[in-house]
Design an enzyme around this catalytic site. Structure first.
Site, PDB file in Angstrom:
ATOM      1  N   CYS A   8       0.806  -1.216   0.000  1.00  0.00           N
ATOM      2  CA  CYS A   8       0.000   0.000   0.000  1.00  0.00           C
ATOM      3  C   CYS A   8       0.841   1.269   0.000  1.00  0.00           C
ATOM      4  O   CYS A   8       0.361   2.334   0.372  1.00  0.00           O
ATOM      5  CB  CYS A   8      -0.912   0.017   1.232  1.00  0.00           C
ATOM      6  SG  CYS A   8      -1.808  -1.516   1.458  1.00  0.00           S
ATOM      7  N   CYS A  13       6.438  -6.677   5.655  1.00  0.00           N
ATOM      8  CA  CYS A  13       5.294  -7.029   6.492  1.00  0.00           C
ATOM      9  C   CYS A  13       5.678  -8.128   7.490  1.00  0.00           C
ATOM     10  O   CYS A  13       6.271  -9.128   7.062  1.00  0.00           O
ATOM     11  CB  CYS A  13       4.144  -7.509   5.608  1.00  0.00           C
ATOM     12  SG  CYS A  13       2.603  -7.789   6.499  1.00  0.00           S
TER      13      CYS A  13
END
Lengths: 145, 146
Positions: free
Chosen positions: A86, A103
């Site tokens: 994102c 992540c």
């Protein structure tokens, strides 16, 4: 004079220029290749496990969760690590090497802040009740894109 | 008609003229010089490659290096959850030292939005040694302590 200007306009935008612009646009367009099923499954399992571990929940709209999981899988395939899908990066390889946005990213690890809306704290308005998502749910949600 | 086609200076502004900033002499004679055939194509090179945009200047690196080791105090309520021994820790008011500036990595710019890695030593009940905590902070979340 106006007629001449119009004529000039069309002369300046010569066919050569127009086609070269089109050519450069064509070069920029790249077909979106789907991430491998294996990577999607790995990121799906990771997401479920990390949600449980961190006490966070998936979004009420599982489409959001699905798109993020797919994005993570895509980065895992292309870069070797699940870089946050994102965000925009100047140098993805450097970002992977440094690791801030791998992540679970630093803001998530330390502050439980996930701007992708993949992991939501219970007090978040968009948090659902689930910490699980099936591969079928992901495929169905992302097939509509 | 023919002369107009080859002298776009009749137009108040030619959208295709991309005057290179490296040739200021173009303006000395006329703001709208007659373009040659080779100049009729649009050739404005503004593309910035990722190498250039993510490379850091030596000044930036020196600036970042100067901040390392400085003592800071957290000025905003800031809860962190990554410390095993202290599950829900609020760093507000705690003092630590800047350990690293993570937005520069091997001479490249990283888009980290919490670039200051600060080290805290926090005393815990029932333990002699304080717990070492590393947290990433933004510039506006702490102040320098003299």
């Amino acid at each position: 004079m106006a007629t001449q200007a119009t004529f000039l306009g069309s002369t300046l935008l010569s066919p050569k220029l127009d086609s070269s612009l089109r050519r450069s646009n064509r070069l920029k367009t790249r077909a979106q290749v789907d991430p491998s099923d294996k990577s999607v499954e790995i990121m799906r399992k990771f997401s479920e496990q990390y949600a449980r571990k961190s006490g966070t929940y998936f979004c009420v709209d599982k489409g959001v969760t699905s798109v993020v999981i797919k994005g993570l899988a895509d980065h895992k395939d292309s870069l070797g690590a699940p870089l946050c899908p994102c965000r925009h990066y100047d140098d993805k390889a450097a970002e992977v090497g440094q690791g801030f946005w791998n992540c679970p990213c630093v803001p998530m690890r330390e502050r439980k802040e996930c701007h992708c809306m993949l992991f939501l704290t219970p007090d978040n308005d968009f948090a659902g009740q689930e910490q699980t998502i099936t591969l079928d749910e992901i495929k169905e949600a992302t097939s509509k894109l | 008609m023919t002369s107009c086609a080859t002298t776009p200076s009749t137009l108040p502004f030619s959208p295709l003229r991309c005057v290179s900033p490296f040739h200021p002499t173009r303006f000395l004679n006329s703001p709208f010089p007659r373009p040659s055939i080779s100049q009729r194509g649009f050739s404005c090179h503004v593309a910035v490659s990722s190498d250039i945009s993510s490379s850091v200047t030596s000044e930036e690196e020196a600036e970042a290096a100067a901040k390392i080791g400085k003592k800071v105090r957290v000025t905003v309520p800031l809860k962190v959850y990554h410390v095993m021994k202290i599950p829900d820790l609020d760093l507000c008011g705690l003092e630590g030292a800047i350990k690293q500036y993570v937005a520069i990595w091997k001479g490249k710019r990283i888009t980290a939005n919490l670039p200051f890695k600060v080290e805290f030593f926090i005393p815990v009940e029932g333990q002699d040694k304080p717990v070492k905590v590393l947290a990433h902070l933004r510039e506006d979340e702490f102040e320098y302590v003299d």
